[in-house]
Scaffold this motif. Structure first.
Motif, PDB file in Angstrom:
ATOM      1  N   THR A  97       0.912  -1.342  -0.018  1.00 35.94           N
ATOM      2  CA  THR A  97       0.002   0.009   0.169  1.00 35.94           C
ATOM      3  C   THR A  97       0.781   1.416   0.224  1.00 35.94           C
ATOM      4  OG1 THR A  97      -0.131  -0.040   2.310  1.00 35.94           O
ATOM      5  CG2 THR A  97      -1.920  -1.152   1.152  1.00 35.94           C
ATOM      6  N   ARG A  98       2.217   1.087   0.167  1.00 36.56           N
ATOM      7  CA  ARG A  98       3.014   2.356   0.269  1.00 36.56           C
ATOM      8  C   ARG A  98       3.098   2.975  -1.204  1.00 36.56           C
ATOM      9  NH1 ARG A  98       8.652   2.104   3.224  1.00 36.56           N
ATOM     10  NH2 ARG A  98       9.548   4.014   2.509  1.00 36.56           N
ATOM     11  N   ARG A  99       2.891   4.334  -1.375  1.00 36.46           N
ATOM     12  CA  ARG A  99       2.535   4.931  -2.569  1.00 36.46           C
ATOM     13  C   ARG A  99       3.756   5.132  -3.346  1.00 36.46           C
ATOM     14  NH1 ARG A  99      -1.954   6.014  -3.526  1.00 36.46           N
ATOM     15  NH2 ARG A  99      -1.682   7.405  -5.216  1.00 36.46           N
ATOM     16  N   GLY A 100       3.611   4.959  -4.629  1.00 36.03           N
ATOM     17  CA  GLY A 100       5.004   5.306  -5.381  1.00 36.03           C
ATOM     18  C   GLY A 100       4.522   5.825  -6.918  1.00 36.03           C
TER      19      GLY A 100
ATOM     20  N   LEU B  63       9.881   6.756  -7.835  1.00 37.57           N
ATOM     21  CA  LEU B  63       9.824   7.379  -6.609  1.00 37.57           C
ATOM     22  C   LEU B  63       8.911   6.462  -5.753  1.00 37.57           C
ATOM     23  CD1 LEU B  63       9.343   9.592  -9.157  1.00 37.57           C
ATOM     24  CD2 LEU B  63      10.171  10.861  -7.217  1.00 37.57           C
ATOM     25  N   VAL B  64       9.171   6.611  -4.231  1.00 32.88           N
ATOM     26  CA  VAL B  64       8.455   5.770  -3.146  1.00 32.88           C
ATOM     27  C   VAL B  64       8.317   6.765  -2.231  1.00 32.88           C
ATOM     28  CG1 VAL B  64       8.296   3.845  -1.816  1.00 32.88           C
ATOM     29  CG2 VAL B  64       9.481   3.607  -3.980  1.00 32.88           C
ATOM     30  N   ASP B  65       6.996   6.940  -1.676  1.00 33.24           N
ATOM     31  CA  ASP B  65       6.891   7.577  -0.531  1.00 33.24           C
ATOM     32  C   ASP B  65       7.544   7.381   0.740  1.00 33.24           C
ATOM     33  OD1 ASP B  65       5.710   9.463   1.110  1.00 33.24           O
ATOM     34  OD2 ASP B  65       3.722   9.018   0.925  1.00 33.24           O
ATOM     35  N   ARG B  66       7.755   8.151   1.703  1.00 30.65           N
ATOM     36  CA  ARG B  66       8.793   7.849   2.885  1.00 30.65           C
ATOM     37  C   ARG B  66       8.042   6.949   3.673  1.00 30.65           C
ATOM     38  NH1 ARG B  66       8.523  13.838   5.504  1.00 30.65           N
ATOM     39  NH2 ARG B  66       9.067  14.125   3.515  1.00 30.65           N
ATOM     40  N   ALA B  67       8.854   6.292   4.536  1.00 31.53           N
ATOM     41  CA  ALA B  67       8.296   5.222   5.329  1.00 31.53           C
ATOM     42  C   ALA B  67       7.293   6.003   6.469  1.00 31.53           C
ATOM     43  CB  ALA B  67       9.477   4.622   6.094  1.00 31.53           C
TER      44      ALA B  67
END
Length: 321
Positions: free
Chosen positions: A226-229, A266-270
């Motif tokens: 579910t982490r946004r990219g 790109l990947v959103d921060r943890a």
């Protein structure tokens, strides 16, 4: 192809006329090339000048970069054919000036030749194939050698695929980490991603289109589905495209397509991790090695997102032990 509702796609039709899709340099829409400034009007100071060049649309080059390319005594390029092409588009004559190839495999000979030109007081313009030199492009060894020799060095800033992608991503831009290319083998790539999983910053990576599906699949495993990219393809070129969504949906979307062109991922921060009394105490013990109680409490409070009053009290207790 229908894009899943969770992913959004932006396609920008282009800039090209007379150039193949995906060309490194896309001719401006006007048939007449830009005219470079007369080099006699602007003296280029001695030293090494790193010049950022377009990542796609040729008109993205800066006026200062054109001045440097037009007036430098010596031109240096990762790919001399690409630089010649850029000079041609903008109407800059080589004029008998040396054009020297320098890249990661050039070795010591060309490096010493360039240092010799600089020692003679000449001005050198260095351009990588596209974008800003040293950002996953050659130039580091040259920059380090010039700095070590105490010779003058400066930069004409401009296009950079990583920053362009961050601008378009919609992800937080107040803190970001450029991680370059992920390793090509799966085991090494998964270890690499595991080290990045907890980074509290937007991650930016470059990737080959042939390995994009594998990278996204491993990101799902390392960062969670579910982490946004964001996947940016062919930035500033005719078929520019931006995909946004949860990593799992991006992986599914990319797996069903034949991907071409240059890629930025790109990947959103943890997500933030809830601090415990133990983790606060551990962080304070480390901070107190080099900070006062007051400064350590402020630092840990900001880093872990906890009350400064609580951090200060724990710091006092730790300092008395």
């Amino acid at each position: 192809m229908v894009v899943p509702h969770c992913c959004s796609r932006t396609a920008i039709a282009g800039q090209g006329k007379g150039f193949d899709a995906g060309s490194k340099l896309v001719r401006p829409t006007s048939e007449a090339p830009d005219s470079a400034a007369n080099p006699g009007l602007r003296a280029i100071p001695p030293g090494l000048h790193f010049v950022a060049t377009p990542i796609g649309a040729a008109r993205d080059i800066t006026l200062r970069a054109l001045d440097v390319l037009a007036g430098a005594d010596v031109l240096v390029a990762e790919d001399t054919r690409t630089l010649k092409h850029l000079l041609e588009i903008h109407g800059i004559a080589l004029g008998g000036r040396p054009l020297i190839a320098y890249h990661d495999h050039s070795g010591e000979g060309p490096l010493q030749r360039l240092l010799g030109h600089l020692a003679e007081g000449k001005s050198l313009a260095y351009a990588s194939e596209a974008g800003t030199p040293l950002i996953s492009d050659p130039g580091f060894e040259l920059a380090r050698a010039v700095a070590a020799a105490g010779l003058p060095m400066t930069a004409a800033p401009g296009p950079c695929a990583a920053i362009c992608a961050l601008t378009l991503s919609g992800l937080p831009s107040d803190r970001f980490m450029f991680a370059g290319f992920a390793p090509a083998t799966r085991a090494a790539r998964r270890s690499f991603l595991a080290e990045l999983a907890g980074v509290q910053a937007t991650l930016i990576l470059y990737e080959s289109p042939k390995r994009l599906a594998d990278l996204l699949s491993d990101m799902v495993a390392a960062f969670g589905p579910t982490r946004r990219g964001v996947v940016c393809r062919e930035l500033t070129k005719r078929y520019e495209e931006v995909l946004r969504g949860p990593l799992q949906d991006l992986a599914t979307e990319v797996a069903g397509r034949q991907i071409r062109g240059e890629i930025v991922v790109l990947v959103d921060r943890a997500p933030p991790v809830s601090a415990t009394t133990e983790s606060i105490a551990d962080a304070l013990d480390e901070a107190l090695k080099s900070m006062s109680v007051k400064d350590a409490a402020s630092f840990v409070s900001q880093t872990l997102g906890v009350s400064r009053k609580i951090a200060y009290q724990i710091a006092l207790d730790r300092s008395r032990e």
